[in-house]
Design a protein around this motif. Structure first.
Motif, short mmCIF file in Angstrom:
data_model
loop_
_atom_site.label_atom_id
_atom_site.label_comp_id
_atom_site.label_asym_id
_atom_site.label_seq_id
_atom_site.Cartn_x
_atom_site.Cartn_y
_atom_site.Cartn_z
N UNK A 28 -15.65 13.45 0.19
CA UNK A 28 -14.65 13.24 1.23
C UNK A 28 -13.45 12.56 0.61
N UNK A 29 -12.36 12.57 1.33
CA UNK A 29 -11.14 11.92 0.87
C UNK A 29 -11.02 10.54 1.50
N UNK A 30 -10.69 9.60 0.68
CA UNK A 30 -10.62 8.22 1.14
C UNK A 30 -9.23 7.66 0.87
N UNK A 31 -8.43 7.57 1.90
CA UNK A 31 -7.10 6.97 1.71
C UNK A 31 -7.20 5.47 1.51
N UNK A 51 -5.20 1.07 -1.35
CA UNK A 51 -4.56 2.16 -0.61
C UNK A 51 -4.04 3.21 -1.58
N UNK A 52 -4.38 4.44 -1.33
CA UNK A 52 -3.96 5.53 -2.20
C UNK A 52 -2.45 5.63 -2.27
N UNK A 71 -5.46 2.88 -7.20
CA UNK A 71 -6.00 3.92 -6.32
C UNK A 71 -5.12 5.15 -6.50
N UNK A 72 -5.37 5.85 -7.61
CA UNK A 72 -4.46 6.90 -8.04
C UNK A 72 -4.63 8.20 -7.27
N UNK A 73 -5.80 8.40 -6.70
CA UNK A 73 -6.02 9.66 -5.98
C UNK A 73 -6.84 9.38 -4.73
N UNK A 74 -7.03 10.40 -3.93
CA UNK A 74 -7.77 10.24 -2.68
C UNK A 74 -9.27 10.09 -2.90
N UNK A 75 -9.71 10.22 -4.13
CA UNK A 75 -11.15 10.11 -4.39
C UNK A 75 -11.50 9.07 -5.44
N UNK A 76 -10.54 8.34 -5.95
CA UNK A 76 -10.83 7.40 -7.02
C UNK A 76 -10.06 6.10 -6.88
#
Lengths: 118, 115
Positions: A28-31, A51-52, A71-76
């Protein structure tokens, strides 16, 4: 449920070195991701909100230059403990919120990373 | 500000019996969410159950049920038919009015299931 993976699960390092801990949302994507710290037999203390695409929000008393969050991406999201000292030894655990679960606000947790600084 | 209070540092329960873990909360938000998480000795946090402040019925998930008493600001977790694998730390937690707000945790209750 949604899966959050945290790596490494255990790390031992020498005093003065830096340690990076990764937190990934796998399906899933996590902002927004949250970094917690847990001392033995104590509760989870929120360190910062990641926060992404923007700067992390740190809780009072948490040194942002000590605990770098990216938080460089929506998943990391990554937590880097810089110039670690023995008092930084702790259990660090990340969590993420599925954008699709915004109504409940349920957090999905990684497996945690136990840091020992010698 | 939100506050979670868990007054039972440790609890024992006989296998196959039911146990109630207490949780009270305090918040000025009109809308909020309450959670229970389980943390085994391995460290991972496992989501158990969720209760929204406007949910009229108590939440249930298998052997877990949440006894939600809004006027008393309590959200006790009831585990029925305890199993040895239920031995763990249990944390009550809450989030504020908007879903993205941070989640606040209580200090936890250590549950030990006795054979």
């Amino acid at each position: 449920g949604a899966v959050v993976s945290q790596h490494p699960s255990r790390v031992i390092c020498k005093s003065g070195t830096s340690v990076k801990i990764e937190c990934r949302s796998l399906d899933f994507q996590a902002t927004t991701m949250f970094w917690y710290r847990q001392f033995p037999k104590q509760s989870l203390m929120l360190m910062a909100t990641s926060n992404e695409g923007s700067k992390a929000t740190y809780e009072q008393g948490v040194e942002k230059d000590k605990f770098l969050i990216n938080h460089a991406s929506l998943t990391l999201s990554t937590l880097t403990v810089t110039s670690a000292h023995p008092e930084d030894s702790s259990f660090y655990i990340c969590s993420a919120r599925d954008r699709g679960a915004a109504n409940t606000g349920e957090l999905f947790f990684g497996e945690g990373s136990r840091l020992t600084v010698l | 500000a939100q506050k979670i209070t868990q007054t039972q540092p440790g609890m024992f329960v006989q296998e196959k019996e039911a146990v109630t873990l207490d949780c009270t909360y305090d918040t000025s938000d009109q809308s909020y969410g309450l959670f229970w998480y389980k943390q085994p000795s391995s460290g991972e946090m496992i989501f158990l159950i969720y209760q929204g402040s406007y949910d009229e019925q108590n939440a249930t998930e298998g052997r877990y049920s949440l006894n939600f008493q809004k006027a008393r600001k309590s959200a006790n977790l009831v585990i029925s038919a305890s199993q040895l694998g239920d031995s763990a730390m249990y944390f009550c937690a809450m989030r504020g009015e908007r879903g993205y707000q941070k989640v606040t945790f209580g200090i936890g209750t250590k549950l030990q299931v006795i054979p």
